[in-house]
Design a protein around this motif. Sequence first.
Motif, PDB file in Angstrom:
ATOM      1  N   HIS A 184     -58.475 166.145  -2.157  1.00 52.78           N
ATOM      2  CA  HIS A 184     -58.710 164.987  -3.039  1.00 52.78           C
ATOM      3  C   HIS A 184     -57.413 164.547  -3.724  1.00 52.78           C
ATOM      4  O   HIS A 184     -57.168 163.345  -3.881  1.00 52.78           O
ATOM      5  CB  HIS A 184     -59.776 165.323  -4.086  1.00 52.78           C
TER       6      HIS A 184
ATOM      7  N   GLU B 131     -55.345 162.642  -1.217  1.00 50.79           N
ATOM      8  CA  GLU B 131     -55.917 161.306  -1.002  1.00 50.79           C
ATOM      9  C   GLU B 131     -55.591 160.380  -2.165  1.00 50.79           C
ATOM     10  O   GLU B 131     -55.274 159.200  -1.957  1.00 50.79           O
ATOM     11  CB  GLU B 131     -57.432 161.415  -0.836  1.00 50.79           C
ATOM     12  N   ALA B 132     -55.658 160.906  -3.395  1.00 46.17           N
ATOM     13  CA  ALA B 132     -55.382 160.080  -4.573  1.00 46.17           C
ATOM     14  C   ALA B 132     -53.937 159.585  -4.561  1.00 46.17           C
ATOM     15  O   ALA B 132     -53.666 158.408  -4.840  1.00 46.17           O
ATOM     16  CB  ALA B 132     -55.663 160.873  -5.847  1.00 46.17           C
TER      17      ALA B 132
ATOM     18  N   ALA C 188     -52.023 159.364  -1.867  1.00 48.08           N
ATOM     19  CA  ALA C 188     -51.851 158.512  -0.685  1.00 48.08           C
ATOM     20  C   ALA C 188     -52.305 157.088  -0.956  1.00 48.08           C
ATOM     21  O   ALA C 188     -51.720 156.132  -0.433  1.00 48.08           O
ATOM     22  CB  ALA C 188     -52.611 159.098   0.503  1.00 48.08           C
ATOM     23  N   HIS C 189     -53.335 156.908  -1.785  1.00 45.73           N
ATOM     24  CA  HIS C 189     -53.854 155.571  -2.077  1.00 45.73           C
ATOM     25  C   HIS C 189     -52.869 154.733  -2.894  1.00 45.73           C
ATOM     26  O   HIS C 189     -53.016 153.519  -2.985  1.00 45.73           O
ATOM     27  CB  HIS C 189     -55.183 155.676  -2.820  1.00 45.73           C
ATOM     28  N   LEU C 190     -51.874 155.394  -3.509  1.00 42.92           N
ATOM     29  CA  LEU C 190     -50.850 154.671  -4.250  1.00 42.92           C
ATOM     30  C   LEU C 190     -49.769 154.107  -3.335  1.00 42.92           C
ATOM     31  O   LEU C 190     -48.970 153.278  -3.749  1.00 42.92           O
ATOM     32  CB  LEU C 190     -50.201 155.599  -5.283  1.00 42.92           C
TER      33      LEU C 190
ATOM     34  N   ALA D   5     -50.577 150.771   2.747  1.00 41.41           N
ATOM     35  CA  ALA D   5     -51.655 151.163   3.657  1.00 41.41           C
ATOM     36  C   ALA D   5     -51.142 151.846   4.918  1.00 41.41           C
ATOM     37  O   ALA D   5     -51.727 152.828   5.380  1.00 41.41           O
ATOM     38  CB  ALA D   5     -52.491 149.932   4.027  1.00 41.41           C
ATOM     39  N   ASP D   6     -50.032 151.355   5.469  1.00 38.53           N
ATOM     40  CA  ASP D   6     -49.539 151.926   6.718  1.00 38.53           C
ATOM     41  C   ASP D   6     -48.840 153.269   6.531  1.00 38.53           C
ATOM     42  O   ASP D   6     -48.509 153.944   7.515  1.00 38.53           O
ATOM     43  CB  ASP D   6     -48.587 150.956   7.424  1.00 38.53           C
TER      44      ASP D   6
ATOM     45  N   ARG E  19     -50.163 155.617   4.202  1.00 39.17           N
ATOM     46  CA  ARG E  19     -51.079 156.522   3.496  1.00 39.17           C
ATOM     47  C   ARG E  19     -51.314 157.829   4.242  1.00 39.17           C
ATOM     48  O   ARG E  19     -51.390 158.904   3.635  1.00 39.17           O
ATOM     49  CB  ARG E  19     -52.401 155.813   3.224  1.00 39.17           C
TER      50      ARG E  19
ATOM     51  N   GLY F 200     -50.323 161.280   2.531  1.00 36.23           N
ATOM     52  CA  GLY F 200     -51.373 162.273   2.288  1.00 36.23           C
ATOM     53  C   GLY F 200     -51.038 163.611   2.927  1.00 36.23           C
ATOM     54  O   GLY F 200     -51.203 164.672   2.304  1.00 36.23           O
TER      55      GLY F 200
END
Length: 324
Positions: free
Chosen positions: A264, A267-268, A270-272, A275-276, A278, A282
């Motif tokens: 988690h 993922e948190a 990576a979301h920052l 998009a390409d 992430r 992550g």
Amino acid sequence: MSGLLALLDDVAGIAKMAAASVDDVVGQAAKAGAKAAGAVIDDAAVTPKYVHGFEARRELPIVWRIARGSIFNKLVILLPVAMLLSVFAPWMIPPLLMLGGGYLCFEGAEKIWHKLSPGGQGHGGGDVIPEDAAHLEEEKVQGAIKTDFILSAEIMTIALAALPESGLWFKAAALGLVGLGITVLVYGSVALIVKADDVGLHMAAAGRLRATRALGRAIVRGMPGFMTGLTWVGTAAMLWVGGSIILHGLAELGWHAPEEMIHHAAEAVAHLAPADLRGAVGWAVKAVIDGALGLMLGFVLIPLATKVISPAIRAVTGRAAKGH
């Protein structure tokens, strides 16, 4: 005629199935081997030290002797043991994997501790005295094969755990390919590394072009730094793989919280990222956290290994030698 055509059609169908099976074996072997990256990189980083100080003409024969011992370790000893475990005691694989993961964490942390501690940089050995060369070569080769056995056990166990549920012969073939492929990769790389200085010196001295001579000098100058970098990459890979093995093993045994928390968190973060990127971010975050946990566990294991386990092993082996 129609019977012959039907027979040929059946043969073609069997050949296609066999080819597909071979593709599956090779594909699964490649995936399983990739899981053992930490141990593989460490194996390649550790082995060159065993040829240090010997005459240049003995370097490749020594590497070849160690490689033969590695193949024996993997295919004659470890492969049958792995197959027996997968058939009769599959429940032992996660604990054994965690034990191996702990060993990787210990090895990685010990290397860092050795570098950071006073006098931890070590000292370079001189060239081998000719009359002692044969005896020392035998000692070095046997020591390297023993070290390889531990790393090979890690590689084969990790690879076995990474293989999907399948038949015994499929697993054996895939694991055999992992063992052979990794041995060729590791010791082929080691052979290139240990001869790079000689190649560079030859290019620098005998190159016809100025660029060739310059490249030779660059190789000679760059090899010490390359070896240092390889050692650090191997150490980081050991800690990352060791930490991830421990976390995955805990999840296999029913304690999912640590692995899920790290997932988690990755993922948190990576979301920052864009998009390409992430997926890569992550993965990197998870690898760093796994490695940090591996380092902490390794530091905890250092006193346990040096103060408790090693003296106990020496005491047992010492008594056995006296009894013999």
